[in-house]
Design a protein around this motif. Structure first.
Motif, PDB file in Angstrom:
ATOM      1  N   TYR A 125      -4.063   3.183  -2.977  1.00  7.88           N
ATOM      2  CA  TYR A 125      -5.211   2.533  -3.773  1.00  7.88           C
ATOM      3  C   TYR A 125      -5.315   1.310  -3.105  1.00  7.88           C
ATOM      4  N   LEU A 126      -6.794   1.171  -2.742  1.00  6.27           N
ATOM      5  CA  LEU A 126      -7.197  -0.106  -2.263  1.00  6.27           C
ATOM      6  C   LEU A 126      -8.416  -0.697  -3.282  1.00  6.27           C
ATOM      7  N   ALA A 182      -8.957  -2.072   6.097  1.00  6.41           N
ATOM      8  CA  ALA A 182      -9.637  -0.725   6.200  1.00  6.41           C
ATOM      9  C   ALA A 182      -9.265   0.129   7.277  1.00  6.41           C
ATOM     10  N   ASN A 234      -7.704   6.251  -3.181  1.00  8.11           N
ATOM     11  CA  ASN A 234      -8.646   5.799  -4.049  1.00  8.11           C
ATOM     12  C   ASN A 234      -9.267   4.239  -3.712  1.00  8.11           C
ATOM     13  N   LEU A 235     -10.510   4.049  -4.072  1.00  6.57           N
ATOM     14  CA  LEU A 235     -11.309   2.804  -3.835  1.00  6.57           C
ATOM     15  C   LEU A 235     -11.593   2.178  -5.398  1.00  6.57           C
ATOM     16  N   TYR A 236     -10.904   1.053  -5.591  1.00 10.58           N
ATOM     17  CA  TYR A 236     -11.349   0.387  -6.646  1.00 10.58           C
ATOM     18  C   TYR A 236     -12.075  -1.019  -6.542  1.00 10.58           C
ATOM     19  N   TYR A 237     -13.240  -1.148  -7.401  1.00  9.13           N
ATOM     20  CA  TYR A 237     -14.279  -2.117  -6.833  1.00  9.13           C
ATOM     21  C   TYR A 237     -15.234  -2.342  -7.972  1.00  9.13           C
ATOM     22  N   GLU A 240     -14.063   3.544  -9.796  1.00  4.09           N
ATOM     23  CA  GLU A 240     -13.075   4.369  -9.152  1.00  4.09           C
ATOM     24  C   GLU A 240     -13.678   5.458  -8.330  1.00  4.09           C
ATOM     25  N   LEU A 246     -11.657   7.956  -2.015  1.00  9.26           N
ATOM     26  CA  LEU A 246     -12.207   7.606  -0.861  1.00  9.26           C
ATOM     27  C   LEU A 246     -11.968   8.902   0.171  1.00  9.26           C
ATOM     28  N   ILE A 288     -15.662   1.277   2.832  1.00  7.22           N
ATOM     29  CA  ILE A 288     -14.788  -0.092   2.289  1.00  7.22           C
ATOM     30  C   ILE A 288     -15.463  -1.243   2.159  1.00  7.22           C
TER      31      ILE A 288
END
Length: 286
Positions: A79-80, A154, A170-173, A186, A189, A226
């Motif tokens: 998880y990023l 990254a 998975n990318l969370y922002y 979510e 990636l 990212i």
């Protein structure tokens, strides 16, 4: 009564000082928001074009193979998470951290089943307090981050996936929509299996080979996604802070008005009492 009036006056002064601070923070966030929004919007066409090139190579080449394009059984998840370094931004950090925490609690029973990559001091501190495994972190990002500022985290996240340390990333922002709306997002990636099914546009000759070109472009594409999310996060942070400080300024104004009214009433009551005492004394002497 006089002591009560002094307390009210002191409280009014305190609220006025707070209002000046929140108003200044709102104006600073507004000025930074414009630059951050421009950077976020400018980064999207590059990511889209890079995706188009990668999809063209993958679709135009038979039996192309790359670890970043292949799905595998999920045994461990990365998880990023992108947060801010500072608070006073409304629900900007709380919303995304809540979303990540709920996902982890639903999908994993042990800390051995996932790994965290965190950008931002708020996220770092949040996960540390809960003893959650942080592999890599980046804090102290400038207001206008460059790719070099987040390249380490990254590159590490992408490299660990390619090496098989975990099976999905998975990318969370917070996706920036406008100054008022930021959507906790979510995104899966890695693997990049969805781009390998595109339509071939033309026949190209690759040197040294399609696999060699993908070996360079795929990590760059993932890192670009990212970085684009980081720029979106910065714009969302300033938008959320501007909105939060604007609301705080309005609330301070309402409180000042209410306290001023209370002070005037107390002052009028004190004057009325003094007049009554003077009249009573004059009547007693006559």
């Amino acid at each position: 009564m006089a002591k009560g009036m002094r307390d009210i006056k002191r409280e009014i002064k305190s609220k006025q000082n707070t209002k000046q601070i929140t108003k200044a923070m709102e104006m600073v966030a507004a000025s930074k928001l414009r630059r951050a929004q421009e950077a976020a919007v400018a980064a999207r066409p590059y990511a889209d074009k890079l995706k188009e090139v990668v999809a063209s190579i993958a679709a135009g080449t038979k039996d192309v193979k790359h670890p970043m394009l292949e799905s595998r059984p999920i045994k461990k998840t990365g998880y990023l998470v992108i947060t801010s370094d500072r608070g006073l931004a409304g629900g900007y950090n709380a919303n995304i951290l809540r979303k990540v925490t709920q996902t982890i609690q639903e999908k994993h029973k042990s800390t051995d089943e996932y790994a965290l990559f965190v950008i931002g001091r708020k996220g770092r501190d949040f996960f540390r307090r809960r003893n959650m495994p942080i592999v890599e972190e980046v804090i102290g990002l400038v207001d206008s981050p460059t790719f070099a500022d987040i390249k380490a985290v990254a590159a590490t996240a992408v490299k660990m996936f390619a090496e098989g340390s975990y099976d999905e990333l998975n990318l969370y922002y917070n996706q920036f929509v406008n100054a008022i709306t930021q959507i906790p997002t979510e995104t899966r990636l890695l693997p990049l299996d969805e781009i390998s099914g595109g339509t071939a546009v033309s026949a190209y000759e690759y040197e040294p080979s399609p696999e060699g070109v993908l070996e360079v472009l795929l990590p760059k594409y993932a890192e670009t996604l990212i970085y684009s999310a980081v720029l979106d996060g910065k714009a969302s942070e300033f938008g959320a802070r501007m909105t939060a400080m604007g609301s705080a300024t309005k609330n301070a104004t309402k409180m000042i008005n209410g306290l001023t009214l209370t002070y005037n009433r107390a002052r009028q009551a004190a004057i009325t009492q003094e007049i009554s005492e003077i009249v009573a004394g004059a009547n007693a002497q006559s």
